[in-house]
Design a protein around this motif. Structure first.
Motif, PDB file in Angstrom:
ATOM      1  N   LEU A 220     107.739  61.931 -22.304  1.00 29.78           N
ATOM      2  CA  LEU A 220     107.634  62.210 -23.742  1.00 29.78           C
ATOM      3  C   LEU A 220     106.506  61.412 -24.383  1.00 29.78           C
ATOM      4  O   LEU A 220     105.723  61.952 -25.170  1.00 29.78           O
ATOM      5  CB  LEU A 220     108.972  61.910 -24.431  1.00 29.78           C
ATOM      6  CG  LEU A 220     110.105  62.902 -24.129  1.00 29.78           C
ATOM      7  CD1 LEU A 220     111.384  62.479 -24.838  1.00 29.78           C
ATOM      8  CD2 LEU A 220     109.714  64.320 -24.565  1.00 29.78           C
ATOM      9  N   SER A 221     106.416  60.134 -24.062  1.00 30.11           N
ATOM     10  CA  SER A 221     105.346  59.308 -24.630  1.00 30.11           C
ATOM     11  C   SER A 221     103.986  59.780 -24.144  1.00 30.11           C
ATOM     12  O   SER A 221     103.031  59.900 -24.922  1.00 30.11           O
ATOM     13  CB  SER A 221     105.551  57.832 -24.244  1.00 30.11           C
ATOM     14  OG  SER A 221     106.748  57.341 -24.791  1.00 30.11           O
TER      15      SER A 221
ATOM     16  N   VAL B  91      94.013  54.847 -25.689  1.00 30.29           N
ATOM     17  CA  VAL B  91      94.597  53.697 -26.391  1.00 30.29           C
ATOM     18  C   VAL B  91      93.562  52.950 -27.232  1.00 30.29           C
ATOM     19  O   VAL B  91      93.925  52.248 -28.182  1.00 30.29           O
ATOM     20  CB  VAL B  91      95.271  52.715 -25.410  1.00 30.29           C
ATOM     21  CG1 VAL B  91      96.489  53.335 -24.769  1.00 30.29           C
ATOM     22  CG2 VAL B  91      94.287  52.226 -24.350  1.00 30.29           C
ATOM     23  N   ASN B  92      92.295  53.103 -26.896  1.00 32.16           N
ATOM     24  CA  ASN B  92      91.246  52.440 -27.677  1.00 32.16           C
ATOM     25  C   ASN B  92      91.040  53.098 -29.044  1.00 32.16           C
ATOM     26  O   ASN B  92      90.416  52.504 -29.929  1.00 32.16           O
ATOM     27  CB  ASN B  92      89.913  52.473 -26.908  1.00 32.16           C
ATOM     28  CG  ASN B  92      89.956  51.650 -25.635  1.00 32.16           C
ATOM     29  OD1 ASN B  92      89.894  50.428 -25.670  1.00 32.16           O
ATOM     30  ND2 ASN B  92      90.075  52.323 -24.503  1.00 32.16           N
TER      31      ASN B  92
ATOM     32  N   SER C 227     104.212  58.260 -31.989  1.00 33.46           N
ATOM     33  CA  SER C 227     104.630  57.163 -32.863  1.00 33.46           C
ATOM     34  C   SER C 227     104.042  55.843 -32.363  1.00 33.46           C
ATOM     35  O   SER C 227     103.439  55.768 -31.288  1.00 33.46           O
ATOM     36  CB  SER C 227     106.158  57.067 -32.879  1.00 33.46           C
ATOM     37  OG  SER C 227     106.640  56.750 -31.581  1.00 33.46           O
ATOM     38  N   SER C 228     104.257  54.792 -33.160  1.00 31.93           N
ATOM     39  CA  SER C 228     103.793  53.455 -32.741  1.00 31.93           C
ATOM     40  C   SER C 228     104.452  53.045 -31.435  1.00 31.93           C
ATOM     41  O   SER C 228     103.832  52.400 -30.579  1.00 31.93           O
ATOM     42  CB  SER C 228     104.119  52.429 -33.822  1.00 31.93           C
ATOM     43  OG  SER C 228     103.458  52.748 -35.023  1.00 31.93           O
ATOM     44  N   SER C 229     105.701  53.455 -31.256  1.00 31.09           N
ATOM     45  CA  SER C 229     106.428  53.141 -30.022  1.00 31.09           C
ATOM     46  C   SER C 229     105.772  53.813 -28.819  1.00 31.09           C
ATOM     47  O   SER C 229     105.655  53.215 -27.746  1.00 31.09           O
ATOM     48  CB  SER C 229     107.882  53.604 -30.158  1.00 31.09           C
ATOM     49  OG  SER C 229     108.574  53.446 -28.942  1.00 31.09           O
ATOM     50  N   ASP C 230     105.347  55.076 -29.020  1.00 28.69           N
ATOM     51  CA  ASP C 230     104.673  55.789 -27.928  1.00 28.69           C
ATOM     52  C   ASP C 230     103.379  55.093 -27.532  1.00 28.69           C
ATOM     53  O   ASP C 230     103.086  54.937 -26.343  1.00 28.69           O
ATOM     54  CB  ASP C 230     104.369  57.234 -28.348  1.00 28.69           C
ATOM     55  CG  ASP C 230     105.631  58.077 -28.485  1.00 28.69           C
ATOM     56  OD1 ASP C 230     106.561  57.838 -27.698  1.00 28.69           O
ATOM     57  OD2 ASP C 230     105.685  58.946 -29.371  1.00 28.69           O
ATOM     58  N   TRP C 231     102.614  54.663 -28.535  1.00 26.24           N
ATOM     59  CA  TRP C 231     101.353  53.974 -28.244  1.00 26.24           C
ATOM     60  C   TRP C 231     101.590  52.649 -27.531  1.00 26.24           C
ATOM     61  O   TRP C 231     100.845  52.279 -26.621  1.00 26.24           O
ATOM     62  CB  TRP C 231     100.574  53.742 -29.544  1.00 26.24           C
ATOM     63  CG  TRP C 231      99.913  54.986 -30.063  1.00 26.24           C
ATOM     64  CD1 TRP C 231     100.297  55.748 -31.120  1.00 26.24           C
ATOM     65  CD2 TRP C 231      98.743  55.611 -29.523  1.00 26.24           C
ATOM     66  NE1 TRP C 231      99.457  56.811 -31.286  1.00 26.24           N
ATOM     67  CE2 TRP C 231      98.482  56.755 -30.328  1.00 26.24           C
ATOM     68  CE3 TRP C 231      97.893  55.336 -28.466  1.00 26.24           C
ATOM     69  CZ2 TRP C 231      97.405  57.611 -30.082  1.00 26.24           C
ATOM     70  CZ3 TRP C 231      96.818  56.184 -28.216  1.00 26.24           C
ATOM     71  CH2 TRP C 231      96.582  57.310 -29.020  1.00 26.24           C
ATOM     72  N   GLU C 232     102.654  51.933 -27.926  1.00 22.97           N
ATOM     73  CA  GLU C 232     102.980  50.662 -27.273  1.00 22.97           C
ATOM     74  C   GLU C 232     103.350  50.883 -25.809  1.00 22.97           C
ATOM     75  O   GLU C 232     102.935  50.124 -24.920  1.00 22.97           O
ATOM     76  CB  GLU C 232     104.144  49.982 -28.005  1.00 22.97           C
ATOM     77  CG  GLU C 232     103.745  49.345 -29.338  1.00 22.97           C
ATOM     78  CD  GLU C 232     104.949  48.744 -30.054  1.00 22.97           C
ATOM     79  OE1 GLU C 232     105.989  48.530 -29.385  1.00 22.97           O
ATOM     80  OE2 GLU C 232     104.858  48.486 -31.271  1.00 22.97           O
ATOM     81  N   LYS C 233     104.132  51.932 -25.552  1.00 18.72           N
ATOM     82  CA  LYS C 233     104.519  52.238 -24.172  1.00 18.72           C
ATOM     83  C   LYS C 233     103.290  52.573 -23.327  1.00 18.72           C
ATOM     84  O   LYS C 233     103.128  52.075 -22.212  1.00 18.72           O
ATOM     85  CB  LYS C 233     105.490  53.424 -24.151  1.00 18.72           C
ATOM     86  CG  LYS C 233     106.894  53.099 -24.606  1.00 18.72           C
ATOM     87  CD  LYS C 233     107.781  54.327 -24.490  1.00 18.72           C
ATOM     88  CE  LYS C 233     109.200  54.027 -24.972  1.00 18.72           C
ATOM     89  NZ  LYS C 233     110.071  55.228 -24.864  1.00 18.72           N
TER      90      LYS C 233
END
Length: 401
Positions: free
Chosen positions: A232-233, A288-289, A315-321
């Motif tokens: 999903l991420s 990610v950049n 979401s921010s969570s997806d980017w963190e993962k």
């Protein structure tokens, strides 16, 4: 003498029959050689053929106006060959090189290793490529594709017989290893070839080391197993990249967002190929950049949210993962690049890289980040399936060290 000079000015071709003065320069061994040479049609034609082969041009390149003008400037006496002539010359080179290689395999080559790959094209046709690796008389590592052919099916016995025919055609019987993907059909192929090579006394020992599983392919399976629960991420980031690359207008708008965000990164967004995890790594590593630019795009382009439908942008969570994935997968990507290299031998470094990957998996399995830790556990299980028992690994990996 003056009259003769004027005639030569009017008709330069007459100069071909007049002995001309040449500069002499020091050659090898101190001998004096001519600094200028007469026009040689064969040398020019051979140079054109090599140009087409080395730079992978279509045969019709020699009939282009630009190429003809170039030839006229470089050598006015040269008549560019036709594409049929170039095609014939290329085929002649192929035949001659094949004869030389056959002679080498027959007289000077003690043993070869093979790599084999099978796949199905988008036209639903099966193909197989066989590459041989060997050491030449100058102790240089060489590789040559000895077969690129269509196959009726991907059954093990069918492929095995096809490989056997190729080996007979080239006069090869001494084979040290066969590197193949990890499929059940290839197990049948290796078993079939082991029996046939044993009858020809072509095995090394009893053939216990003949089957070399492709390390790059297994590493791909290990990584994909770790990523399977993170779809999903990854899906949301892949969708964001696909949106930007879907039209020039969207790419231009994204470029504006990059400038507004003052992002200095020069990497380019790319989409991954489903069957190659390293392309997934490259996609995420670049994306990610530009997280801030993607977030700005959400407010600048109305179509961006609509593109994702109900799921919405990452979401921010997806980017963190994803950022954690990229950091974690760096070592695996570096190892894959080493294993996949076709220009240098990687056997001597394989064991070290596998040991390094094991240490990384053991460390990440204890990571405080639950997502990364779960990835490490899944990947460790898959790793152990192939490399957990050192006794079952191909012993040549140790000889390589």
């Amino acid at each position: 003498m003056l009259t003769r000079f004027r005639v030569c000015l009017k008709k330069p071709e007459n100069m071909l029959n007049v002995p001309r003065q040449t500069n002499l320069i020091n050659g090898k061994g101190g001998f004096l050689v001519s600094a200028s040479q007469r026009y040689n049609a064969k040398d020019c034609r051979d140079a054109v053929t090599n140009f087409v082969i080395l730079d992978e041009h279509a045969f019709r390149v020699v009939e282009g106006e630009g190429f003809k003008q170039l030839c006229k400037k470089l050598q006015p006496l040269m008549t560019p060959p036709s594409r049929r002539t170039v095609a014939r010359d290329c085929f002649d080179i192929y035949v001659n090189e094949k004869l030389k290689l056959k002679a080498f395999f027959k007289s000077d080559c003690r043993r070869v290793t093979l790599t084999m790959d099978c796949w199905t094209s988008i036209q639903n046709l099966g193909y197989m490529a066989i590459t041989t690796h060997f050491v030449d008389n100058s102790w240089k590592n060489k590789k040559r594709i000895i077969s690129f052919a269509q196959i009726p099916n991907h059954k093990g016995e069918t492929i095995g017989k096809q490989v056997e025919e190729v080996l007979k055609e080239w006069g090869i019987r001494n084979v040290s290893t066969i590197t193949v993907d990890n499929t059940s059909a290839n197990d049948v192929v290796v078993s079939y070839l082991k029996r046939r090579l044993k009858n020809m006394n072509g095995l090394m020992g009893e053939g216990g080391h003949l089957h070399m599983r492709c390390v790059a392919h297994i590493l791909n399976l290990v990584v994909m197993d770790g990523l399977k629960d993170q779809d999903l991420s990854i899906f949301s980031i892949r969708n964001a990249v696909r949106f930007v690359r879907s039209s020039p207008q969207r790419a231009s708008k994204f470029k504006e967002c990059i400038e507004m965000s003052r992002i200095a990164c020069k990497k380019h967004l790319c989409l991954d190929v489903p069957t190659r995890w390293n392309s997934l790594y490259l996609m995420l590593d670049a994306a990610v950049n530009f997280q801030e630019a993607f977030e700005k795009l959400e407010g600048e382009d109305v179509g961006y949210k609509e593109w994702f439908g109900k799921t919405g942008p990452g979401s921010s969570s997806d980017w963190e993962k994803v950022r954690a994935f990229v950091s974690f997968l760096q070592n695996f990507y570096d190892a894959t690049m080493i294993f996949s290299s076709s220009q240098q031998v990687s056997l001597d470094t394989t064991f070290h890289n596998l040991a390094s990957i094991l240490c990384e998996l053991q460390k990440e399995a204890m990571n405080l980040n639950i997502v990364v830790a779960s990835m490490g556990v899944y990947m460790k299980e898959k790793y152990d399936k192939y490399w957990g028992n050192v006794v079952k690994m191909n012993q040549l990996l140790y000889f390589g060290v």
